[in-house]
Design a protein around this motif. Structure first.
Motif, PDB file in Angstrom:
ATOM      1  N   LYS A   1       0.862  -1.182   0.000  1.00 18.78           N
ATOM      2  CA  LYS A   1       0.000   0.000   0.000  1.00 18.78           C
ATOM      3  C   LYS A   1       0.896   1.228   0.000  1.00 18.78           C
ATOM      4  CE  LYS A   1      -0.928   0.421   5.045  1.00 18.78           C
ATOM      5  NZ  LYS A   1       0.414   0.630   5.406  1.00 18.78           N
ATOM      6  N   GLY A   2       0.342   2.342  -0.532  1.00 21.24           N
ATOM      7  CA  GLY A   2       1.127   3.563  -0.597  1.00 21.24           C
ATOM      8  C   GLY A   2       0.428   4.615  -1.429  1.00 21.24           C
ATOM      9  N   ALA A   3       1.184   5.611  -1.851  1.00 13.27           N
ATOM     10  CA  ALA A   3       0.629   6.674  -2.685  1.00 13.27           C
ATOM     11  C   ALA A   3       0.038   6.058  -3.951  1.00 13.27           C
ATOM     12  CB  ALA A   3       1.714   7.688  -3.041  1.00 13.27           C
ATOM     13  N   PRO A   4      -1.183   6.452  -4.351  1.00 15.94           N
ATOM     14  CA  PRO A   4      -1.824   5.824  -5.520  1.00 15.94           C
ATOM     15  C   PRO A   4      -0.965   5.860  -6.769  1.00 15.94           C
ATOM     16  CG  PRO A   4      -3.402   7.160  -4.312  1.00 15.94           C
ATOM     17  CD  PRO A   4      -2.066   7.430  -3.691  1.00 15.94           C
ATOM     18  N   GLU A   5      -0.267   6.979  -7.008  1.00 12.68           N
ATOM     19  CA  GLU A   5       0.549   7.060  -8.215  1.00 12.68           C
ATOM     20  C   GLU A   5       1.717   6.082  -8.167  1.00 12.68           C
ATOM     21  OE1 GLU A   5       1.509  10.790  -5.670  1.00 12.68           O
ATOM     22  OE2 GLU A   5      -0.186   9.458  -6.070  1.00 12.68           O
ATOM     23  N   THR A   6       2.246   5.841  -6.943  1.00  9.69           N
ATOM     24  CA  THR A   6       3.342   4.881  -6.799  1.00  9.69           C
ATOM     25  C   THR A   6       2.842   3.454  -7.008  1.00  9.69           C
ATOM     26  OG1 THR A   6       4.452   6.348  -5.233  1.00  9.69           O
ATOM     27  CG2 THR A   6       5.149   4.053  -5.247  1.00  9.69           C
ATOM     28  N   ILE A   7       1.691   3.133  -6.419  1.00  6.95           N
ATOM     29  CA  ILE A   7       1.106   1.800  -6.619  1.00  6.95           C
ATOM     30  C   ILE A   7       0.804   1.559  -8.095  1.00  6.95           C
ATOM     31  CG2 ILE A   7      -0.904   0.374  -6.107  1.00  6.95           C
ATOM     32  CD1 ILE A   7       1.057   0.559  -3.800  1.00  6.95           C
ATOM     33  N   ALA A   8       0.340   2.599  -8.786  1.00  4.16           N
ATOM     34  CA  ALA A   8       0.062   2.463 -10.222  1.00  4.16           C
ATOM     35  C   ALA A   8       1.332   2.120 -10.990  1.00  4.16           C
ATOM     36  CB  ALA A   8      -0.550   3.758 -10.755  1.00  4.16           C
ATOM     37  N   GLU A   9       2.448   2.726 -10.616  1.00  5.51           N
ATOM     38  CA  GLU A   9       3.717   2.413 -11.279  1.00  5.51           C
ATOM     39  C   GLU A   9       4.152   0.984 -10.981  1.00  5.51           C
ATOM     40  OE1 GLU A   9       6.668   5.228 -10.192  1.00  5.51           O
ATOM     41  OE2 GLU A   9       5.544   6.971 -10.905  1.00  5.51           O
ATOM     42  N   LEU A  10       3.985   0.550  -9.735  1.00  5.82           N
ATOM     43  CA  LEU A  10       4.372  -0.817  -9.376  1.00  5.82           C
ATOM     44  C   LEU A  10       3.551  -1.843 -10.136  1.00  5.82           C
ATOM     45  CD1 LEU A  10       4.814  -0.509  -5.478  1.00  5.82           C
ATOM     46  CD2 LEU A  10       6.621  -0.659  -7.205  1.00  5.82           C
ATOM     47  N   CYS A  11       2.265  -1.514 -10.408  1.00  2.77           N
ATOM     48  CA  CYS A  11       1.367  -2.446 -11.104  1.00  2.77           C
ATOM     49  C   CYS A  11       1.436  -2.319 -12.631  1.00  2.77           C
ATOM     50  CB  CYS A  11      -0.077  -2.219 -10.647  1.00  2.77           C
ATOM     51  SG  CYS A  11      -0.340  -2.594  -8.900  1.00  2.77           S
TER      52      CYS A  11
ATOM     53  N   SER B   1      14.384  -4.968  -4.183  1.00  3.07           N
ATOM     54  CA  SER B   1      13.408  -3.880  -4.149  1.00  3.07           C
ATOM     55  C   SER B   1      12.002  -4.417  -4.350  1.00  3.07           C
ATOM     56  CB  SER B   1      13.725  -2.854  -5.236  1.00  3.07           C
ATOM     57  OG  SER B   1      12.679  -1.909  -5.357  1.00  3.07           O
ATOM     58  N   GLN B   2      11.048  -3.769  -3.707  1.00  2.00           N
ATOM     59  CA  GLN B   2       9.651  -4.170  -3.875  1.00  2.00           C
ATOM     60  C   GLN B   2       9.157  -3.909  -5.287  1.00  2.00           C
ATOM     61  OE1 GLN B   2       6.980  -1.576  -1.507  1.00  2.00           O
ATOM     62  NE2 GLN B   2       8.764  -0.300  -1.110  1.00  2.00           N
ATOM     63  N   ALA B   3       9.861  -3.079  -6.049  1.00  2.00           N
ATOM     64  CA  ALA B   3       9.457  -2.783  -7.430  1.00  2.00           C
ATOM     65  C   ALA B   3       9.606  -4.001  -8.342  1.00  2.00           C
ATOM     66  CB  ALA B   3      10.292  -1.622  -7.978  1.00  2.00           C
ATOM     67  N   SER B   4      10.300  -5.028  -7.871  1.00  2.00           N
ATOM     68  CA  SER B   4      10.532  -6.207  -8.714  1.00  2.00           C
ATOM     69  C   SER B   4       9.414  -7.232  -8.643  1.00  2.00           C
ATOM     70  CB  SER B   4      11.857  -6.874  -8.305  1.00  2.00           C
ATOM     71  OG  SER B   4      12.936  -5.974  -8.468  1.00  2.00           O
ATOM     72  N   PHE B   5       8.452  -7.063  -7.747  1.00  2.00           N
ATOM     73  CA  PHE B   5       7.325  -7.995  -7.676  1.00  2.00           C
ATOM     74  C   PHE B   5       6.357  -7.762  -8.831  1.00  2.00           C
ATOM     75  CE2 PHE B   5       8.496  -7.844  -3.089  1.00  2.00           C
ATOM     76  CZ  PHE B   5       8.739  -9.206  -2.902  1.00  2.00           C
ATOM     77  N   ALA B   6       5.652  -8.817  -9.195  1.00  2.00           N
ATOM     78  CA  ALA B   6       4.649  -8.731 -10.273  1.00  2.00           C
ATOM     79  C   ALA B   6       3.305  -8.362  -9.647  1.00  2.00           C
ATOM     80  CB  ALA B   6       4.556 -10.058 -11.016  1.00  2.00           C
ATOM     81  N   PHE B   7       3.177  -7.115  -9.274  1.00  2.22           N
ATOM     82  CA  PHE B   7       1.968  -6.667  -8.572  1.00  2.22           C
ATOM     83  C   PHE B   7       0.765  -6.597  -9.508  1.00  2.22           C
ATOM     84  CE2 PHE B   7       5.001  -4.716  -5.465  1.00  2.22           C
ATOM     85  CZ  PHE B   7       4.466  -5.280  -4.305  1.00  2.22           C
ATOM     86  N   ARG B   8      -0.400  -6.858  -8.922  1.00  2.00           N
ATOM     87  CA  ARG B   8      -1.669  -6.589  -9.610  1.00  2.00           C
ATOM     88  C   ARG B   8      -2.413  -5.536  -8.774  1.00  2.00           C
ATOM     89  NH1 ARG B   8      -2.448 -10.971  -6.510  1.00  2.00           N
ATOM     90  NH2 ARG B   8      -4.394 -11.118  -5.310  1.00  2.00           N
ATOM     91  N   PHE B   9      -3.033  -4.617  -9.469  1.00  2.00           N
ATOM     92  CA  PHE B   9      -3.749  -3.544  -8.776  1.00  2.00           C
ATOM     93  C   PHE B   9      -5.058  -4.087  -8.190  1.00  2.00           C
ATOM     94  CE2 PHE B   9      -6.797  -0.005  -8.682  1.00  2.00           C
ATOM     95  CZ  PHE B   9      -6.077   0.908  -7.915  1.00  2.00           C
ATOM     96  N   ILE B  10      -5.334  -3.765  -6.922  1.00  2.00           N
ATOM     97  CA  ILE B  10      -6.541  -4.255  -6.258  1.00  2.00           C
ATOM     98  C   ILE B  10      -7.560  -3.143  -6.053  1.00  2.00           C
ATOM     99  CG2 ILE B  10      -7.442  -5.322  -4.149  1.00  2.00           C
ATOM    100  CD1 ILE B  10      -4.865  -6.863  -3.919  1.00  2.00           C
ATOM    101  N   GLY B  11      -7.124  -1.943  -5.653  1.00  2.46           N
ATOM    102  CA  GLY B  11      -8.087  -0.850  -5.478  1.00  2.46           C
ATOM    103  C   GLY B  11      -7.539   0.286  -4.637  1.00  2.46           C
ATOM    104  N   LEU B  12      -8.453   1.169  -4.268  1.00  2.00           N
ATOM    105  CA  LEU B  12      -8.115   2.346  -3.487  1.00  2.00           C
ATOM    106  C   LEU B  12      -8.870   2.314  -2.163  1.00  2.00           C
ATOM    107  CD1 LEU B  12      -8.433   5.085  -6.268  1.00  2.00           C
ATOM    108  CD2 LEU B  12      -6.322   3.978  -5.465  1.00  2.00           C
ATOM    109  N   ILE B  13      -8.231   2.795  -1.136  1.00  2.00           N
ATOM    110  CA  ILE B  13      -8.869   2.892   0.164  1.00  2.00           C
ATOM    111  C   ILE B  13      -8.716   4.336   0.652  1.00  2.00           C
ATOM    112  CG2 ILE B  13      -6.744   2.061   1.290  1.00  2.00           C
ATOM    113  CD1 ILE B  13      -8.586   0.779   3.433  1.00  2.00           C
TER     114      ILE B  13
END
Length: 842
Positions: free
Chosen positions: A420-430, A469-481
């Motif tokens: 979890k984190g700033a929405p724009e950062t999560i969007a980049e990770l996903c 780094s956490q940026a190396s995970f294959a994240f999928r976007f789940i949503g916003l809280i």
């Protein structure tokens, strides 16, 4: 020097011995933050005695003692001692306030000494001590862990990262490193244990700790000098120089003309004393002490008296959002995923349960952060983490505003990743595509427009070794809280009051720009949009100064950028008040004219760097502080004008008889008596005056305005000149009637006392008439008048006092003359007052 874990563990079993601890404390000093402001009683007394007016008072008393007039010498020396004592007491009380703050800031520490656990003041912890860390404790010193059980520490005060980090014991040789590491064996002074417990051996205390290092760096930033104190000293020196010069002239002229050098010296001393404005430093001290006391009643602790004088000149107030403008009561207000949204109506839809559970898994197992607590409170599965083991945590970084937890399922062995984190950062990770980014931006803007603080949530599964780094995970976007934090009810009114007083309010926050803008609009801030930290980083100082003239919201601001904002505002000629709570806020707090630390959530370093501390972290308290600062300065000006005015007739009556060849009318004992009236009048009566009706409708006074401007000094001199004219008429009338010397002295002194009371009444207010001012309550005024009348009656009627003051009997018609002089002066000054009201506001 490196130490192995086994060595440290062996030492920790019994800890230091008491004798060794005392020796180290004596050699290395207390575990305190560095401070250059502590003064001993001797330093305070020496500083007071260096003031020219105190030295002259003591010198005058000593001369009278040499001349053999023991009674008058005793009176003068007693008065000088009293004056010195008042100032010393005030300064000592100020030091006690600072010491009390340091004692509050210093945590209690649980240490092992001689094999026994005991609580001691944190400032008594020494290098080598074994400290026991329990949940909720604040770490008292930098140390290396030798035992830990689920220990999680909040290091945000040092690193700015809001996510607490897990700690583990040292393996092999260790040396202290900088804070911020996950699974490191180091704990640091000022950080907070949020979960678990541990045992650690202290490696650095006081200025040698990481917290102390940052505190020492603050010394490179020059704090604003106490301008009012500097100006007061300048006025005292000017008056003293003029008084000494006039006294020497009187001594020479009277001695050469009359040949009576003894009376010439006496007259010169009386004139010098009459022109000494010893009230200025005393009044400043009294106003600062009473101002600090009044501020404390408004839940504001004053650490530096100079801040009180600057409050009335503040033109810009920079405030954070969370906990100051808002109530810092986080609650989950909204959950959103593509195709579905929930706004706290009924139960959480099944489709959004995964979002909530992933956000919970991305949080600390024992949450201390308000947002993480809000997530935990909404979660419907208290056993969510049962059956899972937290194997790794990736903390927030300045270049990656997200945090990630990696959990291992105990049955399947599968690794589950939650972020979890700033929405724009999560969007980049996903790595969202254009359509997904479009939905994200629209939803984010809608939520932020409602003043909701938003976090993005992502998840992943993983096999194999964990990446760096956490940026190396294959994240999928789940949503916003989204989280709501209610605006304090008093904020819009306080902001409006600031606007009417000509004080701009700037919001400086780490929130998303649209969220910050929405809260700003609710608070009543109406600037030209928000500037985010990214844009701020691209602006040079000149461009930033230009943007600051219109912008009033700064979002996604890093703590170190606050200093740039303060410096740019100061370069624009603004008088800046800045709020802050973290260690990284300290440079901005110290650079601001008025640093405001948060007492509820503020750090020790932030408090040390600040001028005032808000005990309730409430924005309304800041505005009340500004209002009170203006009142204090208003009343200080009134007292200063009164001081100038009252010294003119006293000096004139000390000089006039000498020029006319008459006996001395005012002796040093009379002037000492008058000072006993003048001192409480200007330091207590004027300090207690209620605020003027238009106090918060005026623009701030100019930062470089003088306490006594030309117009103000002229107003005081005019009052004094008219008072002297009235008293001269009384003196000449008495001489013309052939009154004996002692009766003439009694008549003149009574007139002077009554004229003094008239000057007090005239200067109570500049924006309203005497009749309006008299309806305002001031108990100290009428108490002083009653005491003065009683003392004067005693001096005129009691034979021993009459002998001391060399008074003759005062008849009823003589008293009528004295009262007429006082009333006439009062009427004339009231008629002239409207001409000077404009000058009072400049």
């Amino acid at each position: 020097m490196a130490m192995t874990a086994s060595d440290a563990a062996g030492r920790s079993e019994r800890g230091l011995g008491e004798d060794e601890a005392r020796t180290r404390l004596r050699l290395e000093g207390f575990n305190d933050l560095p401070s250059t402001e502590r003064r001993t009683l001797l330093n305070i007394v020496t500083g007071v005695l260096r003031e020219p007016m105190f030295a002259l008072l003591l010198g005058a008393g000593a001369i009278y003692l040499v001349l053999g007039d023991v009674t008058e010498a005793a009176v003068l020396l007693a008065f000088a001692t009293l004056s010195v004592s008042i100032t010393v007491i005030q300064e000592t009380r100020s030091e006690r306030v600072l010491e009390a703050l340091r004692d509050v800031a210093s945590p209690r520490a649980l240490v092992v000494r001689d094999g026994v656990r005991r609580r001691i003041p944190g400032r008594e912890v020494v290098r080598g001590d074994t400290i026991v860390l329990l949940e909720g404790d604040r770490v008292p010193a930098d140390a290396v862990l030798v035992a830990a059980s689920g220990l999680v520490v909040d290091e945000s005060l040092l690193t700015g990262e809001s996510i607490a980090v897990r700690k583990s014991i040292a393996v092999g040789p260790v040396d202290m490193a900088r804070p911020g590491g996950e699974n490191t064996p180091f704990v640091y002074s000022g950080t907070l244990v949020v979960h678990g417990e541990g045992l650690a051996v202290v490696r650095a205390t006081g200025p040698r700790s990481e917290l102390g290092r940052i505190g020492q760096a603050l010394r490179k930033i020059e704090a604003e000098p106490p301008r009012l104190q500097t100006e007061t000293r300048r006025l005292v020196r000017i008056f003293a120089a003029v008084g000494i010069g006039a006294s020497l002239v009187v001594v020479l002229l009277y001695g050469l003309i009359h040949g009576d050098w003894l009376h010439a010296v006496l007259g010169g001393i009386a004139l010098g004393m009459s022109m000494l404005p010893e009230e200025f430093p005393l009044v400043l001290a009294a106003f600062m002490v009473m101002g600090a006391w009044r501020l404390s009643r408004a839940r504001v602790l004053t650490r530096r008296a100079a801040a009180i004088e600057m409050l009335g000149a503040a033109t810009v107030l920079c405030t954070d959002k969370t906990g100051t403008l808002t109530e810092n009561r986080m609650a989950v207000a909204e959950l959103a995923a593509p195709g579905i949204r929930w706004r706290r109506e009924g139960e959480v839809p099944e489709a959004l349960v995964t979002l909530l559970e992933t956000a919970r898994l991305a949080s600390s197992p024992q949450p201390s952060d308000p947002m993480e607590r809000a997530i935990a409170e909404l979660s419907t599965r208290p056993d969510l983490m049962a059956g899972r083991t937290l194997v790794h945590r990736y903390g927030l970084r300045a270049d990656l505003l997200a945090m990630t937890n990696v959990w291992r399922d105990r049955q399947s062995g599968e690794l589950q990743v939650a972020a979890k984190g700033a929405p724009e950062t999560i969007a980049e990770l996903c790595r969202l595509d254009v359509a997904e980014l479009g939905w994200l931006q629209r939803t984010l803007d809608e939520m932020a427009a409602d003043g909701i603080r938003v976090l993005g949530v992502a998840g992943a599964t993983h096999e194999g070794a964990l990446p760096v780094s956490q940026a190396s995970f294959a994240f999928r976007f789940i949503g916003l809280i989204g989280f709501s934090d209610p605006l304090r009810a008093n904020v819009p009114g306080a902001v409006s009051e600031c606007r009417s007083a000509g004080v701009r309010v700037l919001m400086v926050t780490g929130d998303y720009p649209a969220t910050a803008q929405a809260i700003a609009e609710r608070a009543g801030l109406t600037g030209a949009g928000a500037i985010d930290g990214g844009e701020l980083a691209t602006l040079d100082q000149t461009a930033l100064q230009q943007r600051l003239r219109t912008a009033d919201v700064f979002a996604r601001v890093m703590p170190e950028q606050k200093l740039r904002i303060v410096e740019a505002l100061k370069a624009n000629g603004e008088v800046v008040a800045m709020t802050g709570d973290g260690v990284n806020d300290a440079p901005a707090l110290k650079a601001a004219h008025i640093g405001v630390a948060m007492g509820g959530r503020g750090t020790d370093v932030a408090r040390e760097a600040s001028s005032i501390v808000l005990l309730d972290d409430d924005f309304g308290s800041i505005v009340r502080t500004i209002r009170l600062g203006r009142r204090i300065y208003d009343n200080l000006r009134k007292a200063s004008i009164y001081i100038v005015a009252v010294h003119v007739p006293i000096a004139g009556l000390a000089l006039l008889p000498l020029l006319l060849g008459l006996p001395l009318m005012l002796l040093p004992v009379h002037i000492a008596f008058l000072e006993m009236v003048i001192d409480p009048a200007c330091s207590i009566v004027f300090e207690a005056e209620p605020a003027e009706r238009d106090l918060m409708q005026r623009p701030p006074r100019s930062a470089d305005s003088r306490l006594l401007s030309g117009a103000m000094a002229g107003w005081g001199l005019l009052q004094g000149g008219l008072a002297f004219a009235a008293l001269s008429a009384v003196l000449l009338a008495g001489v013309a009637r052939g009154m004996p010397e002692d009766e003439l002295r009694a008549l003149l002194f009574t007139s002077l006392v009554l004229v003094n009371i008239s000057l007090i009444l005239v200067n109570r207010s500049f924006s309203s008439s005497l009749l309006v001012a008299l309806r305002r309550r001031n108990t100290f005024l009428w108490l002083l008048v009653s005491v003065v009348v009683a003392m004067l009656t005693l001096a005129l009627a009691w034979p021993p006092a009459m002998e001391l003051f060399r008074f003759g009997p005062l008849h009823l018609d003589d008293f009528a003359v004295s009262a007429g002089a006082g009333v006439a002066l009062l009427v004339v000054m009231e008629l002239l007052k409207p001409l000077w009201r404009v000058s009072f506001r400049n």
